[in-house]
Design a protein around this motif. Sequence first.
Motif, PDB file in Angstrom:
ATOM      1  N   ALA A   1       0.885  -1.354   0.031  1.00 19.34           N
ATOM      2  CA  ALA A   1      -0.011   0.103   0.012  1.00 19.34           C
ATOM      3  C   ALA A   1       0.897   1.329  -0.067  1.00 19.34           C
ATOM      4  O   ALA A   1       1.706   1.287   0.883  1.00 19.34           O
ATOM      5  CB  ALA A   1      -0.936  -0.073   1.248  1.00 19.34           C
ATOM      6  N   ARG A   2       0.662   2.082  -0.923  1.00 20.26           N
ATOM      7  CA  ARG A   2       1.327   3.371  -1.019  1.00 20.26           C
ATOM      8  C   ARG A   2       0.490   4.338  -0.613  1.00 20.26           C
ATOM      9  O   ARG A   2      -0.527   4.826  -1.243  1.00 20.26           O
ATOM     10  CB  ARG A   2       2.053   3.441  -2.779  1.00 20.26           C
ATOM     11  N   ASP A   3       0.947   5.313   0.129  1.00 14.13           N
ATOM     12  CA  ASP A   3       0.435   6.618   0.668  1.00 14.13           C
ATOM     13  C   ASP A   3       0.145   7.625  -0.620  1.00 14.13           C
ATOM     14  O   ASP A   3       1.113   8.080  -0.796  1.00 14.13           O
ATOM     15  CB  ASP A   3       0.915   7.276   1.794  1.00 14.13           C
ATOM     16  N   ILE A   4      -0.985   8.082  -1.174  1.00 17.63           N
ATOM     17  CA  ILE A   4      -0.794   8.730  -2.201  1.00 17.63           C
ATOM     18  C   ILE A   4      -1.657  10.283  -1.806  1.00 17.63           C
ATOM     19  O   ILE A   4      -2.563  10.712  -2.539  1.00 17.63           O
ATOM     20  CB  ILE A   4      -1.638   8.264  -3.346  1.00 17.63           C
ATOM     21  N   THR A   5      -1.711  10.292  -0.317  1.00 14.32           N
ATOM     22  CA  THR A   5      -2.790  11.279   0.040  1.00 14.32           C
ATOM     23  C   THR A   5      -2.333  12.736  -0.586  1.00 14.32           C
ATOM     24  O   THR A   5      -3.278  13.407  -0.960  1.00 14.32           O
ATOM     25  CB  THR A   5      -2.710  11.494   1.597  1.00 14.32           C
ATOM     26  N   GLU A   6      -0.985  12.909  -0.490  1.00 11.55           N
ATOM     27  CA  GLU A   6      -0.499  14.220  -0.775  1.00 11.55           C
ATOM     28  C   GLU A   6      -0.518  14.447  -2.189  1.00 11.55           C
ATOM     29  O   GLU A   6      -1.020  15.446  -2.882  1.00 11.55           O
ATOM     30  CB  GLU A   6       1.020  14.536  -0.380  1.00 11.55           C
ATOM     31  N   ARG A   7      -0.254  13.469  -3.100  1.00 10.09           N
ATOM     32  CA  ARG A   7      -0.727  13.509  -4.527  1.00 10.09           C
ATOM     33  C   ARG A   7      -2.057  13.745  -4.892  1.00 10.09           C
ATOM     34  O   ARG A   7      -2.279  14.582  -5.806  1.00 10.09           O
ATOM     35  CB  ARG A   7      -0.178  11.843  -5.220  1.00 10.09           C
ATOM     36  N   MET A   8      -2.797  13.204  -4.278  1.00  9.31           N
ATOM     37  CA  MET A   8      -4.490  13.467  -4.568  1.00  9.31           C
ATOM     38  C   MET A   8      -4.960  14.862  -4.160  1.00  9.31           C
ATOM     39  O   MET A   8      -5.544  15.313  -4.779  1.00  9.31           O
ATOM     40  CB  MET A   8      -5.247  12.429  -3.608  1.00  9.31           C
ATOM     41  N   GLN A   9      -4.132  15.343  -3.008  1.00  8.45           N
ATOM     42  CA  GLN A   9      -4.443  16.699  -2.589  1.00  8.45           C
ATOM     43  C   GLN A   9      -4.208  17.715  -3.635  1.00  8.45           C
ATOM     44  O   GLN A   9      -4.706  18.752  -3.922  1.00  8.45           O
ATOM     45  CB  GLN A   9      -4.241  17.120  -1.403  1.00  8.45           C
ATOM     46  N   LEU A  10      -2.950  17.499  -4.352  1.00 13.27           N
ATOM     47  CA  LEU A  10      -2.312  18.202  -5.359  1.00 13.27           C
ATOM     48  C   LEU A  10      -3.170  18.232  -6.301  1.00 13.27           C
ATOM     49  O   LEU A  10      -3.490  19.257  -7.160  1.00 13.27           O
ATOM     50  CB  LEU A  10      -0.910  17.914  -5.492  1.00 13.27           C
ATOM     51  N   GLU A  11      -3.528  17.167  -7.027  1.00 15.12           N
ATOM     52  CA  GLU A  11      -4.461  16.792  -8.015  1.00 15.12           C
ATOM     53  C   GLU A  11      -5.489  17.588  -7.868  1.00 15.12           C
ATOM     54  O   GLU A  11      -6.241  18.350  -8.774  1.00 15.12           O
ATOM     55  CB  GLU A  11      -4.429  15.344  -8.372  1.00 15.12           C
ATOM     56  N   GLU A  12      -6.148  17.370  -6.824  1.00 16.51           N
ATOM     57  CA  GLU A  12      -7.712  18.137  -6.501  1.00 16.51           C
ATOM     58  C   GLU A  12      -7.283  19.466  -6.401  1.00 16.51           C
ATOM     59  O   GLU A  12      -8.145  20.342  -7.086  1.00 16.51           O
ATOM     60  CB  GLU A  12      -8.124  17.759  -5.214  1.00 16.51           C
ATOM     61  N   ALA A  13      -6.141  20.109  -5.677  1.00 17.87           N
ATOM     62  CA  ALA A  13      -5.992  21.771  -6.048  1.00 17.87           C
ATOM     63  C   ALA A  13      -5.576  22.019  -7.489  1.00 17.87           C
ATOM     64  O   ALA A  13      -6.257  23.122  -7.602  1.00 17.87           O
ATOM     65  CB  ALA A  13      -4.755  21.702  -4.955  1.00 17.87           C
TER      66      ALA A  13
ATOM     67  N   LYS B   1      -6.972  20.536  -9.929  1.00 14.16           N
ATOM     68  CA  LYS B   1      -8.317  20.552 -10.619  1.00 14.16           C
ATOM     69  C   LYS B   1      -9.290  21.614 -10.110  1.00 14.16           C
ATOM     70  O   LYS B   1      -9.819  22.288 -11.094  1.00 14.16           O
ATOM     71  CB  LYS B   1      -9.166  19.213 -10.131  1.00 14.16           C
ATOM     72  N   ARG B   2      -9.190  22.210  -9.122  1.00 15.78           N
ATOM     73  CA  ARG B   2      -9.898  23.100  -8.583  1.00 15.78           C
ATOM     74  C   ARG B   2      -9.278  24.464  -9.200  1.00 15.78           C
ATOM     75  O   ARG B   2     -10.180  25.520  -9.560  1.00 15.78           O
ATOM     76  CB  ARG B   2      -9.845  23.270  -6.839  1.00 15.78           C
ATOM     77  N   ALA B   3      -8.031  24.498  -9.123  1.00  6.67           N
ATOM     78  CA  ALA B   3      -7.570  25.840  -9.941  1.00  6.67           C
ATOM     79  C   ALA B   3      -7.965  25.823 -11.397  1.00  6.67           C
ATOM     80  O   ALA B   3      -8.189  27.123 -11.958  1.00  6.67           O
ATOM     81  CB  ALA B   3      -5.941  25.883  -9.710  1.00  6.67           C
ATOM     82  N   HIS B   4      -7.859  24.661 -12.125  1.00  2.00           N
ATOM     83  CA  HIS B   4      -8.181  24.597 -13.581  1.00  2.00           C
ATOM     84  C   HIS B   4      -9.500  24.947 -13.643  1.00  2.00           C
ATOM     85  O   HIS B   4     -10.079  25.740 -14.837  1.00  2.00           O
ATOM     86  CB  HIS B   4      -8.034  23.420 -14.010  1.00  2.00           C
ATOM     87  N   ASN B   5     -10.440  24.603 -12.726  1.00  2.00           N
ATOM     88  CA  ASN B   5     -11.971  24.808 -12.922  1.00  2.00           C
ATOM     89  C   ASN B   5     -12.141  26.159 -12.527  1.00  2.00           C
ATOM     90  O   ASN B   5     -13.031  26.782 -13.430  1.00  2.00           O
ATOM     91  CB  ASN B   5     -12.669  24.002 -12.018  1.00  2.00           C
ATOM     92  N   GLY B   6     -11.283  26.899 -11.487  1.00  2.00           N
ATOM     93  CA  GLY B   6     -11.239  28.291 -11.187  1.00  2.00           C
ATOM     94  C   GLY B   6     -11.199  28.938 -12.639  1.00  2.00           C
ATOM     95  O   GLY B   6     -11.462  30.078 -12.943  1.00  2.00           O
ATOM     96  N   LEU B   7      -9.942  28.664 -13.192  1.00  2.00           N
ATOM     97  CA  LEU B   7      -9.466  29.304 -14.199  1.00  2.00           C
ATOM     98  C   LEU B   7     -10.351  29.295 -15.413  1.00  2.00           C
ATOM     99  O   LEU B   7     -10.437  30.184 -16.175  1.00  2.00           O
ATOM    100  CB  LEU B   7      -7.996  28.809 -14.555  1.00  2.00           C
ATOM    101  N   ASP B   8     -10.936  28.359 -15.737  1.00  2.00           N
ATOM    102  CA  ASP B   8     -11.692  27.599 -16.647  1.00  2.00           C
ATOM    103  C   ASP B   8     -13.102  28.744 -16.488  1.00  2.00           C
ATOM    104  O   ASP B   8     -13.655  29.225 -17.526  1.00  2.00           O
ATOM    105  CB  ASP B   8     -12.176  26.043 -16.691  1.00  2.00           C
ATOM    106  N   GLN B   9     -13.561  28.974 -15.290  1.00  2.00           N
ATOM    107  CA  GLN B   9     -14.821  29.657 -15.098  1.00  2.00           C
ATOM    108  C   GLN B   9     -14.333  31.334 -15.471  1.00  2.00           C
ATOM    109  O   GLN B   9     -15.212  31.823 -15.830  1.00  2.00           O
ATOM    110  CB  GLN B   9     -15.241  29.551 -13.717  1.00  2.00           C
ATOM    111  N   LYS B  10     -13.249  31.541 -14.914  1.00  2.00           N
ATOM    112  CA  LYS B  10     -12.843  32.850 -15.171  1.00  2.00           C
ATOM    113  C   LYS B  10     -12.763  33.326 -16.856  1.00  2.00           C
ATOM    114  O   LYS B  10     -13.108  34.284 -17.139  1.00  2.00           O
ATOM    115  CB  LYS B  10     -11.603  33.310 -14.750  1.00  2.00           C
ATOM    116  N   VAL B  11     -11.975  32.298 -17.692  1.00  2.00           N
ATOM    117  CA  VAL B  11     -12.195  32.370 -18.930  1.00  2.00           C
ATOM    118  C   VAL B  11     -13.511  32.560 -19.658  1.00  2.00           C
ATOM    119  O   VAL B  11     -13.726  33.252 -20.462  1.00  2.00           O
ATOM    120  CB  VAL B  11     -11.232  31.161 -19.528  1.00  2.00           C
ATOM    121  N   ARG B  12     -14.384  31.416 -19.018  1.00  2.00           N
ATOM    122  CA  ARG B  12     -15.786  31.495 -19.657  1.00  2.00           C
ATOM    123  C   ARG B  12     -16.471  32.697 -19.346  1.00  2.00           C
ATOM    124  O   ARG B  12     -17.199  33.330 -20.095  1.00  2.00           O
ATOM    125  CB  ARG B  12     -16.528  30.341 -19.123  1.00  2.00           C
TER     126      ARG B  12
END
Length: 251
Positions: free
Chosen positions: A146-158, A160-171
């Motif tokens: 078992a490999r701990d991927i908590t930090e990787r998932m948190q980074l990916e989610e962050a 994703k949120r940044a991308h969604n926020g940027l996408d909303q701003k672009v739209r």
Amino acid sequence: MDKKPTCEELEQKVEELEKNTAERGCVDKALHSAHQKLRATFDSIQDIINVVDLDFNLTDANEVLIKAFGLPDKKSVLGRKCFEVLKGRKYICPNCAVAEAYQTKAAAYRTSTPEDVMRTWGRRFEIFAYPILDEDGNLSGAVEFARDITERMQLEEALKRAHNGLDQKVRKRTAELANANEQLKREIEERKRTEEALRKTEEEKTIILETMSELVVYVDTNMKILWANRAATESVGITIDALVGSYCYKE
């Protein structure tokens, strides 16, 4: 009656026994050293590793697992069910990777379920299970990694949120620019209609002035003629081109 061994023969057998004992001691020492190295390697891996038998009893676990789950020591978990120790369950986990590895005799992969995340204090893992096969291809257990991927998932989610926020701003910005462009187009169209209306008004005004019998003359602040109607040009006998630019009091 059996012949008794001579002293020389006894001494030779003793030497052989001593030699065999020494060789066995070397082998045992080498095996012990190899086991210690393997144990050190097993415990030094910074991912969670455990070994289970066919009944899902823990037969081995590394130190990372003991610390990750807050367990007292390794002895307290060996021989107990893995799902009991690691998940606090009475029965095998419904998404167990080891169970799949036993069924397929191949590696299995899982990620933490929401229930797993709650039981591991918000930590998330990717889990690999590898079946252990003997020389005849029969199952004898499995290794779970078992490999701990908590930090990787948190980074990916962050991200994703940044991308969604940027996408909303672009739209939003795109919509604003589209609205501004539509507004500009409406203003341009309105200006064209206004200019066209003014042009028609000027044309109608000129026609009216040209057909009037009264003299009409436009002059600037210096009293120079800017325009005159037909009645005015005919009265002085000068064309409009010659008349424009001259002083009105001289004509």
